[in-house]
Write an enzyme that holds these catalytic residues in place. Structure first.
Site, mmCIF file in Angstrom:
data_model
loop_
_atom_site.group_PDB
_atom_site.id
_atom_site.type_symbol
_atom_site.label_atom_id
_atom_site.label_comp_id
_atom_site.label_asym_id
_atom_site.label_seq_id
_atom_site.Cartn_x
_atom_site.Cartn_y
_atom_site.Cartn_z
ATOM 1 N N HIS A 58 1.586 1.918 11.529
ATOM 2 C CA HIS A 58 1.648 3.359 11.809
ATOM 3 C C HIS A 58 2.897 3.744 12.583
ATOM 4 O O HIS A 58 3.398 4.851 12.460
ATOM 5 C CB HIS A 58 0.362 3.817 12.484
ATOM 6 N N ARG A 99 -7.158 15.575 6.754
ATOM 7 C CA ARG A 99 -7.932 14.338 6.756
ATOM 8 C C ARG A 99 -8.688 14.245 8.080
ATOM 9 O O ARG A 99 -8.103 14.456 9.149
ATOM 10 C CB ARG A 99 -7.005 13.131 6.616
ATOM 11 N N GLU A 107 -8.941 3.923 -0.451
ATOM 12 C CA GLU A 107 -8.096 2.925 0.217
ATOM 13 C C GLU A 107 -8.833 1.607 0.424
ATOM 14 O O GLU A 107 -8.367 0.739 1.151
ATOM 15 C CB GLU A 107 -7.515 3.467 1.528
ATOM 16 N N ASP A 151 -3.510 1.220 3.135
ATOM 17 C CA ASP A 151 -4.697 0.406 3.398
ATOM 18 C C ASP A 151 -5.161 -0.323 2.150
ATOM 19 O O ASP A 151 -5.598 -1.465 2.227
ATOM 20 C CB ASP A 151 -5.832 1.280 3.948
ATOM 21 N N CYS A 186 -1.094 9.111 -1.548
ATOM 22 C CA CYS A 186 -0.447 9.521 -0.294
ATOM 23 C C CYS A 186 0.008 8.347 0.561
ATOM 24 O O CYS A 186 0.433 8.535 1.688
ATOM 25 C CB CYS A 186 -1.366 10.432 0.506
HETATM 26 C C1 PEP Z 1 -3.055 4.952 3.571
HETATM 27 O O1 PEP Z 1 -3.815 4.101 4.032
HETATM 28 O O2 PEP Z 1 -2.389 4.797 2.540
HETATM 29 C C2 PEP Z 1 -2.874 6.246 4.262
HETATM 30 C C3 PEP Z 1 -2.150 7.196 3.731
HETATM 31 O O3 PEP Z 1 -3.455 6.401 5.471
HETATM 32 P P1 PEP Z 1 -2.874 5.779 6.826
HETATM 33 O O4 PEP Z 1 -1.497 5.265 6.557
HETATM 34 O O5 PEP Z 1 -2.884 6.870 7.843
HETATM 35 O O6 PEP Z 1 -3.852 4.683 7.126
HETATM 36 MG MG MG Z 2 -5.257 4.589 5.551
#
Ligand code: PEP
Ligand code: MG
Length: 589
Positions: free
Chosen positions: A190, A333, A436, A460, A507
């Site tokens: 992240h 989300r 995911e 994920d 995404c």
């Molecule tokens: C993902 O897991 O692809 C996603 C967009 O969510 P995050 O990166 O916030 O876990």
């Molecule tokens: Mg995710």
């Protein structure tokens, strides 16, 4: 000059002096302080000691009633902190050896801990634990001061740290921090995503770079190739300055695309949405050509806050996002807290923080379903804001159909409460899910009748498919969206959604990686949600290809067995379409 190789996670080049941040839970390397800064360093030590003494005395006073005699332990800590012998050694080290206060405390206390541990009497050996406790407290204050200083830097800097938590990254002074380099982390950690969203070059997974750097040294962060050049020579500086100019020229050509539609050569429109963490990123996202927000990571309000955000504060943040979008769509989300996204302000996370396998644990929708007040507060805020513009709700990390049903039931309860209180909301708000987890990707057909839309979260999805922690630099080479199994899952989800005429987007970071654009279109995706800085380049690729060409490419990719083959082929194909696509970017596999 020294060149270190890591993982490129946010493109671009930055040349600045570094500010190195130590970590409480890592060995503190010996770092030198310029002679002119020694008084400042001694003052930092005194401030940290005073702060630690105040804290321990407060704990002693608060616990004396409940612990009685046991509270004496704190008096022993106060006595130790006031004992000049050890602390004078630390001061001497700073004065004579020009080391940081952190290293002086780390070194002198370690020596003392060693002495206590080697005693034959148990009560003496036990004192080592007290010294360790005190050492951690003082280091916590010293490192805390350094972190706080990051929010008022006086000159542009590169942050070098063992790792940065998403909340630390979110609270950095963006106007002064020009790049990030860390020992730890993977391509979709992240922190990496945030650095990309901030549009600053970042390299992670440099393993021991913090041991080798002192604050003040000049470095080049090459976020294209994943390199950190320490103390560059004149020739290297010249090369990189030239690269900065080349990249700026390429960026200029991309800016011209802003007003043009994301339409393939054969006339297929592609919806390009943006991923954001904070509403104030929307202006930039629209400026880069986004037509809406496909992923608003609402947990960042928690991660950047000093106290738990109230319903009203959440409502206001959502309204700000809706207003900035002026009628364009917004997918909110619900809280994706837990695992690496720990908000110290949220009591619900205390348990989650101590789990053995946090990414497989009580995170995201699971955490919300086990903490209904937290979940309902957010749902109320979203529903209240839904009267202000086109809003969708998206549940993250759904792993089975019962979870989705339960989440929707709670949403209905919240709607009933609002009805009773005569508070208006959009009764038909679309409720979709992120895909995911492989179990849901494989069962996508089951979900099409219960979700209003899908958004594939590959960050994920990849880690759960190939069993590779997305933030672990040691196994980062195994984490790949080009893995044939990942591509197969994406294909199945898109096929199930398209067959049912259910909107489907993607995404994860793959959506913004130019090497995957043609493949994703070839697999049938017509909507992508992307970190804003990556939008122009993806649009350029879209405008240069035809759907038929992408479908051919996807068929070819289906015949490959390994991620290396896939990636090398995809990069070759994109380069044929726009040769500048990887200009300066690492082409090594
Ligand atoms: C993902 O897991 O692809 C996603 C967009 O969510 P995050 O990166 O916030 O876990
Ligand atoms: Mg995710």
């Amino acid at each position: 000059m020294q060149i270190k190789r890591g993982i490129p996670v946010s493109p671009g080049v930055a040349i600045h002096r570094v500010v190195v941040l130590d970590a409480e839970d890592q060995p503190i390397p010996r770092r030198v302080v310029p002679a002119a800064m020694l008084d400042h360093e001694l003052k930092r030590l005194d401030d940290a000691l005073a702060e630690s003494t105040r804290e321990i005395e407060q704990m002693r006073d608060q616990t004396v009633a409940s612990l009685g005699k046991l509270a004496d332990i704190f008096s022993a800590h106060v006595a130790m902190i006031n004992d000049p012998t050890v602390l004078n050694q630390a001061r001497e080290m700073i004065r004579n050896e020009h080391v940081t206060a952190e290293f002086a405390i780390y070194h002198t206390f370690n020596r003392l801990i060693g002495q206590f541990r080697s005693q034959s009497i148990k009560s003496m050996r036990d004192r080592a634990t007290d010294v360790l406790d005190l050492q951690r407290r003082i280091l916590g204050h010293l490192i805390g001061q350094a972190r706080a200083d990051l929010s008022h830097l006086t000159q542009p800097s590169v942050i070098v740290a063992h790792d940065l938590t998403p909340s630390q990254t979110a609270s950095l002074d963006k106007s002064k921090i020009k790049a990030i380099a860390t020992d730890a982390g993977g391509s979709t950690s992240h922190t990496a995503i945030l650095a990309h969203a901030l549009g600053i070059p970042a390299v992670v997974g440099l393993e021991d770079v913090t041991d080798q750097l002192n604050s003040g040294v000049t470095v080049i962060v090459d976020g294209n190739r994943g390199l950190l050049v320490i103390d560059p020579d004149a020739e290297m500086l010249m090369e990189y300055r030239a690269e900065e100019r080349r990249m700026a020229a390429f960026e200029d050509t991309l800016i011209e695309l802003k007003q043009l539609p994301a339409r393939t050569r054969d006339g297929q429109n592609i919806e390009l949405l943006a991923n954001i963490e904070f509403p104030d990123e929307i202006a930039d996202a629209l400026g880069k050509g986004a037509v809406g927000i496909g992923l608003y990571r609402t947990e960042f309000l928690y991660l950047a806050a000093e106290t738990e955000p109230t319903e009203q504060q959440q409502y206001e943040a959502y309204c700000q996002a809706i207003t900035s979008l002026k009628g364009r769509p917004l997918t909110i989300r619900t809280l994706d807290l837990g695992a690496d996204k720990l908000a110290p302000v949220s009591p619900a996370l205390i348990y989650s923080a101590s789990e053995r396998n946090p990414f497989l644990g009580c995170r995201s929708i699971r955490l919300c379903l086990q903490n209904l007040p937290l979940f309902k507060t957010q749902l109320r805020a979203i529903l209240r804001a839904s009267t202000e513009g086109p809003v969708k709700i998206m549940f993250p990390l759904i792993s089975n159909i019962m979870e989705l049903r339960q989440a929707k039931m709670i949403l209905s309860d919240v709607m009933e409460d609002l009805d009773e209180q005569e508070i208006k909301f959009d009764r038909d708000i679309p409720v979709g899910i992120m895909i995911e987890v492989p179990s849901v990707a494989l069962q996508a057909k089951v979900f099409v009748s219960e979700a209003a839309f899908f958004s594939i979260g590959t960050n994920d999805l990849i880690q759960y498919t190939v069993a590779v922690d997305r933030g672990n630099e040691r196994i980062a080479s195994l984490y790949s969206g080009a893995h044939p199994a990942v591509i197969q899952l994406i294909k199945e989800v898109v096929r199930a959604a398209n067959k049912a005429h259910l909107p489907v987007s993607l995404c994860g970071e793959m959506a913004g990686s130019p090497e995957f654009t043609m493949l994703l279109l070839g697999l049938g995706l017509r909507s992508l949600s992307i970190t804003p800085p990556a939008i122009p380049e993806v649009k350029k690729i879209i405008r240069s290809v035809s759907i038929e060409q992408c479908q051919r490419l996807a068929r070819k990719v289906a015949g490959f067995d390994s991620d290396r083959e896939v990636l090398s082929y995809l990069r070759g194909e994109v380069r044929k379409v726009i040769p500048e696509a990887f200009d300066g970017r690492s082409l090594e596999l």
